[in-house]
Structure formats: structure tokens, C-alpha cells
Design an enzyme around this catalytic site. Structure first.
Site, PDB file in Angstrom:
ATOM      1  N   HIS A   1      39.626  39.617  36.279  1.00  0.00           N
ATOM      2  CA  HIS A   1      39.285  38.348  36.936  1.00  0.00           C
ATOM      3  C   HIS A   1      38.687  37.422  35.898  1.00  0.00           C
ATOM      4  CE1 HIS A   1      37.598  35.524  39.855  1.00  0.00           C
ATOM      5  NE2 HIS A   1      38.409  36.098  40.732  1.00  0.00           N
TER       6      HIS A   1
ATOM      7  N   ASP B   1      42.502  41.707  45.356  1.00  0.00           N
ATOM      8  CA  ASP B   1      43.900  42.022  45.669  1.00  0.00           C
ATOM      9  C   ASP B   1      44.264  43.490  45.496  1.00  0.00           C
ATOM     10  OD1 ASP B   1      44.532  38.887  44.184  1.00  0.00           O
ATOM     11  OD2 ASP B   1      44.715  39.374  46.308  1.00  0.00           O
TER      12      ASP B   1
HETATM   13  C1  SDX Z   1      42.744  36.049  42.453  1.00  0.00           C
HETATM   14  O1  SDX Z   1      39.958  32.574  40.368  1.00  0.00           O
HETATM   15  C2  SDX Z   1      39.776  33.212  41.449  1.00  0.00           C
HETATM   16  O2  SDX Z   1      38.677  33.241  41.984  1.00  0.00           O
HETATM   17  C3  SDX Z   1      40.993  33.912  42.020  1.00  0.00           C
HETATM   18  C4  SDX Z   1      40.749  34.767  43.235  1.00  0.00           C
HETATM   19  C5  SDX Z   1      40.388  33.946  44.460  1.00  0.00           C
HETATM   20  O3  SDX Z   1      39.764  34.505  45.380  1.00  0.00           O
HETATM   21  O4  SDX Z   1      40.816  32.767  44.523  1.00  0.00           O
HETATM   22  O5  SDX Z   1      39.710  35.693  42.966  1.00  0.00           O
HETATM   23  C6  SDX Z   1      41.998  35.545  43.632  1.00  0.00           C
HETATM   24  O6  SDX Z   1      43.615  35.385  41.959  1.00  0.00           O
HETATM   25  C7  SDX Z   1      42.321  37.368  41.866  1.00  0.00           C
HETATM   26  C8  SDX Z   1      43.145  37.742  40.593  1.00  0.00           C
HETATM   27  C9  SDX Z   1      44.482  38.264  41.034  1.00  0.00           C
HETATM   28  N1  SDX Z   1      45.355  38.473  39.893  1.00  0.00           N
HETATM   29  C10 SDX Z   1      45.636  39.717  39.433  1.00  0.00           C
HETATM   30  O7  SDX Z   1      45.114  40.742  39.874  1.00  0.00           O
HETATM   31  C11 SDX Z   1      46.690  39.746  38.354  1.00  0.00           C
HETATM   32  C12 SDX Z   1      46.273  40.771  37.262  1.00  0.00           C
HETATM   33  N2  SDX Z   1      45.113  40.218  36.608  1.00  0.00           N
HETATM   34  C13 SDX Z   1      45.354  39.475  35.363  1.00  0.00           C
HETATM   35  O8  SDX Z   1      46.545  38.729  35.372  1.00  0.00           O
HETATM   36  C14 SDX Z   1      44.104  38.726  34.942  1.00  0.00           C
HETATM   37  O9  SDX Z   1      43.040  39.570  35.084  1.00  0.00           O
HETATM   38  C15 SDX Z   1      43.763  37.417  35.583  1.00  0.00           C
HETATM   39  C16 SDX Z   1      44.902  36.461  35.610  1.00  0.00           C
HETATM   40  C17 SDX Z   1      43.249  37.610  36.969  1.00  0.00           C
HETATM   41  C18 SDX Z   1      42.673  36.833  34.717  1.00  0.00           C
HETATM   42  O10 SDX Z   1      43.268  36.704  33.442  1.00  0.00           O
HETATM   43  P1  SDX Z   1      42.394  36.188  32.244  1.00  0.00           P
HETATM   44  O11 SDX Z   1      41.740  34.931  32.623  1.00  0.00           O
HETATM   45  O12 SDX Z   1      43.198  36.234  31.001  1.00  0.00           O
HETATM   46  O13 SDX Z   1      41.286  37.297  32.210  1.00  0.00           O
HETATM   47  P2  SDX Z   1      40.323  37.457  31.033  1.00  0.00           P
HETATM   48  O14 SDX Z   1      40.329  36.238  30.171  1.00  0.00           O
HETATM   49  O15 SDX Z   1      39.014  37.906  31.584  1.00  0.00           O
HETATM   50  O16 SDX Z   1      41.013  38.672  30.247  1.00  0.00           O
HETATM   51  C19 SDX Z   1      40.265  39.326  29.286  1.00  0.00           C
HETATM   52  C20 SDX Z   1      41.229  40.230  28.562  1.00  0.00           C
HETATM   53  C21 SDX Z   1      42.488  39.518  28.105  1.00  0.00           C
HETATM   54  O17 SDX Z   1      42.875  40.163  26.896  1.00  0.00           O
HETATM   55  P3  SDX Z   1      42.502  39.417  25.484  1.00  0.00           P
HETATM   56  O18 SDX Z   1      43.145  38.040  25.570  1.00  0.00           O
HETATM   57  O19 SDX Z   1      41.006  39.371  25.444  1.00  0.00           O
HETATM   58  O20 SDX Z   1      43.159  40.310  24.441  1.00  0.00           O
HETATM   59  O21 SDX Z   1      41.669  41.289  29.443  1.00  0.00           O
HETATM   60  C22 SDX Z   1      43.086  41.265  29.519  1.00  0.00           C
HETATM   61  C23 SDX Z   1      43.526  39.850  29.149  1.00  0.00           C
HETATM   62  O22 SDX Z   1      44.841  39.891  28.619  1.00  0.00           O
HETATM   63  N3  SDX Z   1      43.431  41.538  30.910  1.00  0.00           N
HETATM   64  C24 SDX Z   1      44.162  42.571  31.338  1.00  0.00           C
HETATM   65  C25 SDX Z   1      44.221  42.431  32.734  1.00  0.00           C
HETATM   66  N4  SDX Z   1      43.536  41.355  33.098  1.00  0.00           N
HETATM   67  C26 SDX Z   1      43.057  40.787  31.971  1.00  0.00           C
HETATM   68  N5  SDX Z   1      44.763  43.590  30.686  1.00  0.00           N
HETATM   69  C27 SDX Z   1      45.445  44.482  31.449  1.00  0.00           C
HETATM   70  N6  SDX Z   1      45.546  44.420  32.818  1.00  0.00           N
HETATM   71  C28 SDX Z   1      44.944  43.402  33.473  1.00  0.00           C
HETATM   72  N7  SDX Z   1      45.031  43.333  34.800  1.00  0.00           N
END
Ligand code: SDX
Length: 393
Positions: A270, A328
């Protein structure tokens, strides 16, 4: 020249607005609706009361609750001509596509609630949106499975009405299980609002130009559909099904950590929460309760989900990146057990989030100092240069 901008890929550090509606502390894993903790509201309140709280800032007394509930109930039907919009879609259209289209079409129907300069019209737009979204979501579902639309009933509560519109058929009455309706209602509450997430920011930005409120909500639905946002609940369950069994988990966890592998753990991570998403905790407890209620034991998907969570939370990559299950991760397990196809998971998120979208839109559009949103950029393209005729290129 002039203003100096820093590039922030997720607009995380720059506040896009002031709001009094929802507070999130991502480090503590805390979520408050108008100051009330989400776990208390999920266990002690109900969605209609939460809608009142998000819209007006305080919990209603009995008279206020009854009056608000009466107003919502009596706006649940959609204009009969709106049924025609559904028939323009292919039967296999994703219900989110149908909802974007039909909600957008509301902007051509309810002319007495689209003048955003009029406080009463803004209020009616909010009531209509909250009241009609479950009907539209249920109609999108019924259309996709070739069953007749079921009209809303004024004798049913909000969640029971939605279940009835989705699952009853003319051939036989649908028995509403109160505990299941309560679980549905709790899911609505857990998704009701979440500060300036992508879809809420979309609604605010669209609304800041003075656009038709129903068209702004349609924009929010479109944004929510993405798998990185609300579409993750469908993607998470499909991911758990793909993993299939507990012994396959290490292989997928390794893939999720591999930067060259596009595979991501859906329902994990997140932008704001760097601790447990408090909604995921409630959802996990609810999954156990609903499966037990439905007599579903040894659900392999839930077993995989719990083991995946355990393994990931002990893995140094996920610990270092502060990745936890989000709202989710478990929701799809509950919705599937209730009888919904995966394509209905994000429409249910959308109908739940409608109150958050419209409450935030009302807060923004009702502020006499509000201005049109106009994000800036950090330009990293070509410097100024003269045109070259094609003959000389
Ligand atoms: C919702 O914003 C909200 O409040 C949204 C929500 C709401 O109620 O409206 O909470 C609802 O959208 C929840 C999120 C649902 N999406 C998913 O579950 C999809 C899987 N999650 C990822 O796509 C990701 O975690 C995001 C999109 C949710 C967040 O992505 P970010 O902003 O890139 O997360 P981050 O910057 O904290 O990531 C830190 C690191 C990154 O790697 P580096 O760039 O540091 O190398 O962690 C990695 C990311 O690539 N990472 C993951 C990961 N999620 C983040 N690696 C593996 N698996 C994952 N799920």
C-alpha cells in the site's frame, strides 16, 4: 524558472487538499472516519449510519438516522428509461464497464441535482448516488448473467436489498440470511472512504472544474477499476486460485521479489500503510465467520491466503519494503463464498466507496474558496528549438 518542483512519483509527500473526513496513520495502521476508528464502526455501526457520519460529520441520533434512512430507501429505484442503457452493452461486458457507462448516463437524467452551485441540489445528488449505486451494480450483474432485473424493495435494509437484487429470481423467493447481510454491510463500511486514494482524487479533480456530479463519480469508478487499486480484489482472488495450494507459495513469493518478473502479490502492499491495513484485519476475521456461517470448511483459497500472509510477513523483502495485506487480500474470499463471481468484486467496492467519493466531492465543491485542480509537472523534455521542414529532416 519560477516555481521549483520536485518530482514525486506518487504525489505522496505533497498534500492535494485539506479534509475533515478520513484520517490514516500509515505507520500505525490507523484509519478513522470523522475520528471514529474503523474497527469500532465495522463492529458496532452499520453502513447507512456510516454514510450519515461521512456526509455530515457526526453520528446521527435516532430521528436523524430514521429520516436519512427513509430518504436513501426512497431513491433506490433508477429511472425506467435507464434500463435501456444496459441493453446497449454486450452480455459479457465487465460490470465495471457497465457501471461507468450507466452512472455517466445519470448526468443526462437527474437535471434537478446537477447544479453544483445549489446546496440543495448537491445534497440530492449525494442521496441519489448512495441510494442508486447498489441498484445499478445489481442490474449490471443481472444483465451479465442474462437474468431479469430485480427492483429494490423498501422493506429491506441496504445490504439485504442489494443481496436480494443480485440473487433473487422471479421463479422463487430469495431467503435473506441476516448474518450474511450483516457481513455484506460490514464490507460496505470497510470500503466506504479512504482519504485521497486515486479514485477519490479523480472525483475531486473532475469535480473541481464544476462538472456534473454523476459524471465525476463515473470517472471515479473508471479509476477504481485498475488492478493497482480497486481491481486488486478480483486480481487477488484470481492470484490465490492460480497459486492453488500451499506448497506452491514459495515459488510465487520468489517471483513477487524478482524485479524482472511482472508478478506482484495482489492484495499486498500500500502506498500509505507501512503496517497492517486495519481493514484487512477485520476482513480476515469476517472471512472465517462467513465461511463458517455458510458451512464452508477447509476452504483451500483461505488456507493459501493465510499461509501466504504468514510466509510473506516473515520474509525479509516484505519486511524491508513494509508490505502487508491490504483491504483487497481477503475480501474476495468472502464475496466468492457469498456467491458473487470475481467480476462483481470491484463493483461492490465501487458501490461501497460511492459515499466516500460523494462526501469528499461535497466537501470540496461546497468550499467557497475551492479552485480548479491544476497539478504541475517537472519538465524533462527537449529545450526550445526551431521547426525543420520535412525536406531537411
Ligand atoms: C487499494 O490508496 C488507497 O488508499 C487505495 C485503497 C483504498 O481504499 O482506496 O487502499 C485501495 O487500492 C489497495 C491497494 C490494492 N492494490 C494491490 O493490492 C495491488 C498490489 N499492490 C501493489 O501494486 C502496490 O503495493 C500498490 C500499487 C498498492 C502500491 O504500490 P507502490 O506505491 O509502488 O508501493 P510502495 O511505493 O510502497 O512500494 C514499495 C516497494 C516497491 O519496490 P521498490 O520500487 O522500492 O523497489 O515495494 C514493492 C514496490 O515495487 N511492492 C511490491 C508489492 N507492492 C509494492 N512488491 C511485490 N508485491 C507487491 N504487492
Amino acid at each position: 524558472q519560477g516555481d521549483v518542483f520536485t518530482f514525486d512519483p506518487g504525489f505522496t509527500s505533497t498534500a492535494s487538499c485539506e479534509s475533515t473526513i478520513t484520517f490514516i496513520d500509515g505507520d500505525k495502521g490507523e484509519l478513522l472516519y470523522r475520528g471514529y476508528p474503523i474497527d469500532q464502526l465495522a463492529s458496532q455501526s452499520n453502513y447507512i449510519e456510516v454514510c450519515y457520519l461521512l456526509l455530515y460529520g457526526e453520528l446521527p441520533d435516532k430521528a436523524q438516522y430514521d429520516e436519512f434512512s427513509y430518504r436513501i430507501t426512497r431513491h433506490t429505484m433508477v429511472h425506467e428509461q435507464m434500463h435501456n442503457f444496459f441493453r446497449g452493452f454486450r452480455r459479457d461486458a465487465h460490470p465495471m464497464a457497465t457501471m461507468v457507462g450507466v452512472v455517466g448516463a445519470m448526468s443526462a437524467f437527474y437535471h434537478d441535482s446537477t447544479d453544483v452551485t445549489d446546496e440543495w441540489q448537491r445534497e440530492v445528488a449525494a442521496i441519489r448516488m448512495i441510494a442508486k449505486m447498489p441498484t445499478i451494480a445489481a442490474m449490471a450483474y443481472k444483465y451479465s448473467i442474462g437474468q431479469p432485473f430485480v427492483y429494490p424493495r423498501n422493506d429491506l435494509d441496504y445490504a439485504s436489498n442489494f443481496l436480494n437484487m443480485c440473487f433473487s429470481v422471479p421463479a422463487e423467493p430469495y431467503k435473506i440470511e441476516p448474518a450474511l447481510a450483516r457481513a455484506m454491510d460490514r464490507i460496505f463500511t470497510l470500503h466506504a472512504d479512504h482519504e485521497q486514494n486515486a479514485s477519490t482524487s479523480t472525483v475531486r479533480l473532475a469535480g473541481s472544474s464544476g462538472a456534473n456530479p454523476f459524471a465525476c463519480i463515473a470517472a471515479g469508478i473508471a479509476c477504481l477499476w485498475g488492478p493497482a487499486h480497486g481491481g486488486a480484489n478480483q486480481a487477488a482472488l484470481e492470484m490465490l486460485r492460480t497459486i492453488g495450494t500451499v506448497d506452491k507459495i514459495p515459488e510465487y513469493v520468489a517471483r513477487a521479489k524478482d524485479k524482472n518478473d511482472p508478478f506482484r502479490l495482489m492484495g499486498f502492499g500500500h502506498r500509505v500503510y507501512k503496517n497492517f491495513d486495519p481493514r484487512a484485519k477485520v476482513m480476515k476475521e469476517s472471512a472465517d465467520e462467513v465461511l463458517d456461517l455458510l458451512g464452508i470448511h477447509n476452504n483451500e483459497t483461505l488456507k493459501v491466503a493465510k499461509e501466504l500472509e504468514r510466509i510473506a510477513l516473515e520474509d525479509e523483502y516484505f519486511i524491508e519494503k513494509k508490505l502487508y495485506p491490504n483491504v483487497d487480500f481477503y475480501s474476495g474470499i468472502i464475496l466468492e463464498a457469498m456467491g458473487f463471481p470475481t467480476a462483481m468484486f470491484t463493483p461492490i467496492f465501487a458501490l461501497s466507496r460511492t459515499v466516500g467519493w460523494i462526501a469528499q466531492w461535497k466537501e470540496m465543491i461546497g468550499d467557497k474558496n475551492q479552485k480548479i485542480g491544476r497539478p504541475r509537472q517537472l519538465y524533462v523534455g527537449e529545450a526550445a528549438r526551431d521547426y525543420v521542414d520535412i525536406a531537411k529532416r
